[in-house]
Write a protein that holds these residues in place. Structure first.
Motif, PDB file in Angstrom:
ATOM      1  N   LYS A 148      -7.376 -11.943  -4.731  1.00 22.14           N
ATOM      2  CA  LYS A 148      -6.342 -10.963  -5.071  1.00 22.14           C
ATOM      3  C   LYS A 148      -6.971  -9.587  -5.164  1.00 22.14           C
ATOM      4  N   ILE A 149      -6.334  -8.610  -4.535  1.00 22.56           N
ATOM      5  CA  ILE A 149      -6.811  -7.226  -4.537  1.00 22.56           C
ATOM      6  C   ILE A 149      -5.700  -6.352  -5.103  1.00 22.56           C
ATOM      7  N   CYS A 150      -6.077  -5.408  -5.961  1.00 21.86           N
ATOM      8  CA  CYS A 150      -5.088  -4.575  -6.641  1.00 21.86           C
ATOM      9  C   CYS A 150      -5.435  -3.099  -6.516  1.00 21.86           C
ATOM     10  N   GLY A 151      -4.412  -2.269  -6.712  1.00 28.65           N
ATOM     11  CA  GLY A 151      -4.563  -0.841  -6.888  1.00 28.65           C
ATOM     12  C   GLY A 151      -5.290  -0.108  -5.786  1.00 28.65           C
ATOM     13  N   SER A 152      -6.260   0.699  -6.188  1.00 34.67           N
ATOM     14  CA  SER A 152      -7.006   1.549  -5.258  1.00 34.67           C
ATOM     15  C   SER A 152      -7.820   0.733  -4.262  1.00 34.67           C
ATOM     16  N   ALA A 153      -8.308  -0.440  -4.691  1.00 36.77           N
ATOM     17  CA  ALA A 153      -9.057  -1.297  -3.763  1.00 36.77           C
ATOM     18  C   ALA A 153      -8.162  -1.764  -2.618  1.00 36.77           C
ATOM     19  N   LEU A 154      -6.920  -2.097  -2.925  1.00 38.32           N
ATOM     20  CA  LEU A 154      -5.981  -2.500  -1.888  1.00 38.32           C
ATOM     21  C   LEU A 154      -5.646  -1.330  -0.971  1.00 38.32           C
ATOM     22  N   GLU A 155      -5.541  -0.139  -1.544  1.00 37.29           N
ATOM     23  CA  GLU A 155      -5.275   1.049  -0.724  1.00 37.29           C
ATOM     24  C   GLU A 155      -6.421   1.327   0.235  1.00 37.29           C
ATOM     25  N   ASN A 156      -7.652   1.100  -0.229  1.00 37.98           N
ATOM     26  CA  ASN A 156      -8.815   1.293   0.648  1.00 37.98           C
ATOM     27  C   ASN A 156      -8.815   0.302   1.814  1.00 37.98           C
ATOM     28  N   ILE A 157      -8.346  -0.931   1.558  1.00 35.27           N
ATOM     29  CA  ILE A 157      -8.255  -1.919   2.643  1.00 35.27           C
ATOM     30  C   ILE A 157      -7.259  -1.459   3.693  1.00 35.27           C
ATOM     31  N   CYS A 201       0.825  -1.213   0.000  1.00 34.86           N
ATOM     32  CA  CYS A 201       0.000   0.000   0.000  1.00 34.86           C
ATOM     33  C   CYS A 201       0.858   1.262   0.000  1.00 34.86           C
ATOM     34  N   GLU A 202       1.986   1.229   0.692  1.00 27.63           N
ATOM     35  CA  GLU A 202       2.871   2.384   0.692  1.00 27.63           C
ATOM     36  C   GLU A 202       3.476   2.615  -0.696  1.00 27.63           C
ATOM     37  N   VAL A 203       3.734   1.530  -1.424  1.00 29.26           N
ATOM     38  CA  VAL A 203       4.223   1.676  -2.793  1.00 29.26           C
ATOM     39  C   VAL A 203       3.157   2.341  -3.657  1.00 29.26           C
ATOM     40  N   ILE A 204       1.900   1.945  -3.461  1.00 22.57           N
ATOM     41  CA  ILE A 204       0.804   2.551  -4.241  1.00 22.57           C
ATOM     42  C   ILE A 204       0.662   4.035  -3.922  1.00 22.57           C
ATOM     43  N   LYS A 205       0.871   4.392  -2.632  1.00 24.06           N
ATOM     44  CA  LYS A 205       0.717   5.792  -2.221  1.00 24.06           C
ATOM     45  C   LYS A 205       1.928   6.641  -2.591  1.00 24.06           C
ATOM     46  N   ALA A 206       3.021   6.037  -2.992  1.00 22.92           N
ATOM     47  CA  ALA A 206       4.234   6.785  -3.293  1.00 22.92           C
ATOM     48  C   ALA A 206       4.004   7.727  -4.461  1.00 22.92           C
ATOM     49  N   PRO A 207       4.640   8.931  -4.461  1.00 26.15           N
ATOM     50  CA  PRO A 207       4.416   9.904  -5.540  1.00 26.15           C
ATOM     51  C   PRO A 207       4.853   9.399  -6.903  1.00 26.15           C
ATOM     52  N   GLN A 208       5.908   8.595  -6.960  1.00 23.89           N
ATOM     53  CA  GLN A 208       6.394   8.143  -8.253  1.00 23.89           C
ATOM     54  C   GLN A 208       5.462   7.124  -8.909  1.00 23.89           C
TER      55      GLN A 208
END
Length: 288
Positions: free
Chosen positions: A203-212, A168-175
């Motif tokens: 399996k959960i990906c992207g924004s859905a994983l960030e919401n979890i 999730c931190e990788v997804i939130k990273a600016p890059q």
């Protein structure tokens, strides 16, 4: 006037003697407290309480996360739910057992401290007492090895939640934020073996994983598993501390029993010598 002054002086002397007697009694009682066992008991109670309390709540939160996000079909995670429910019952048993076991070890610490320091006059060690101390050494060793396994097992959910959190931190990273590759960053919980491969979605990906990761269940479960793992580690340290205390106490009791046997033999020989001397004197007196 003089007798009254003498009476007051005598009363003050008696009061000072009473205070001195109470002070000596308190010092004697404090000298019989097994401080090492007391510290180990407090550490053991704290570690078990953290492990059992936080672990129980974290397991319930884990089931809620699985049911809501990774396995919508109840039959896919039915076995896991039963295992978690069984583990929660085991936690109740662990808490009850170690509450009693900690009190017993503390009482055993009081017993051995009193026996070694001879705080109660003719208080003597017995073979039964030494056998019980040896049994506690063996049992504490077995429990310490078992808790090492529990400590290692409690680190597994911490590792799993850390992988999800780091993803999730990788997804939130600016890059990576705002790029097309965000939806390709996924977490497949099935690879850990806690749910079958046919479980959906799994399996959960992207924004859905960030919401979890932003949910309260995930945040609480992750940190509670960390605290539970720390509690298991504290319990291991407490049991190692107990093992050192029990081993030294058992050695002291063994030496004390040998000294006690030597003193008994010496007293018996002195008594026999006195009897021989008294009989010889009686015979000399009879001849004269």
């Amino acid at each position: 006037m003089k007798p009254a002054m003498e009476t007051a002086a005598e009363e003050n002397t008696e009061q000072s003697q009473e205070r001195k007697g109470c002070f000596e009694c308190c010092i004697k009682c404090l000298g019989g407290v097994p401080y090492a066992s007391l510290v180990a008991t407090i550490l053991c109670f704290s570690g078990v309480a953290l492990f059992c309390g936080c672990g129980h709540v974290a397991l319930a939160g884990t089931v809620a996360i699985l049911e809501q996000h990774f396995s919508t079909n109840t039959s896919d995670h039915a076995l896991l739910s039963e295992v978690i429910q069984l583990m929660q019952y085991v936690i109740y048993g662990i808490a009850s057992f170690f509450f009693l076991y900690g009190i017993i070890l503390l009482a055993e610490g009081f017993y051995t401290t009193s026996a070694v320091k001879e705080l109660h006059g003719e208080f003597k060690t017995t073979a039964c007492g030494r056998c019980i101390s040896g049994m506690f050494v063996f049992l504490t060793y077995v429990l310490g090895v078992a808790w090492l396994g529990v400590f290692g097992f409690s680190a597994v959910p911490v590792f799993m939640f850390y992988n999800i959190w780091s993803t999730c931190e990788v997804i939130k990273a600016p890059q990576t934020n705002g790029t097309t590759g965000v939806e390709q960053i996924c977490v497949d919980i099935r690879q850990y073996g806690i749910i079958p491969w046919n479980a959906l979605p799994g399996k959960i990906c992207g924004s859905a994983l960030e919401n979890i990761c932003n949910t309260n269940e995930f945040y609480m479960s992750y940190h509670l598993f960390i605290v539970a793992c720390a509690g298991a580690g504290a319990t291991v340290i407490a049991l190692i501390h107990f093992l050192m205390i029990l081993s030294s106490n058992w050695a002291y009791l063994k030496d004390a029993s040998k000294m006690q046997a030597y003193q008994d033999i010496k007293a018996k020989e002195e008594q026999e010598l006195q009897d021989i001397q008294s009989r010889s004197k009686e015979q000399l007196n009879s001849y004269t």
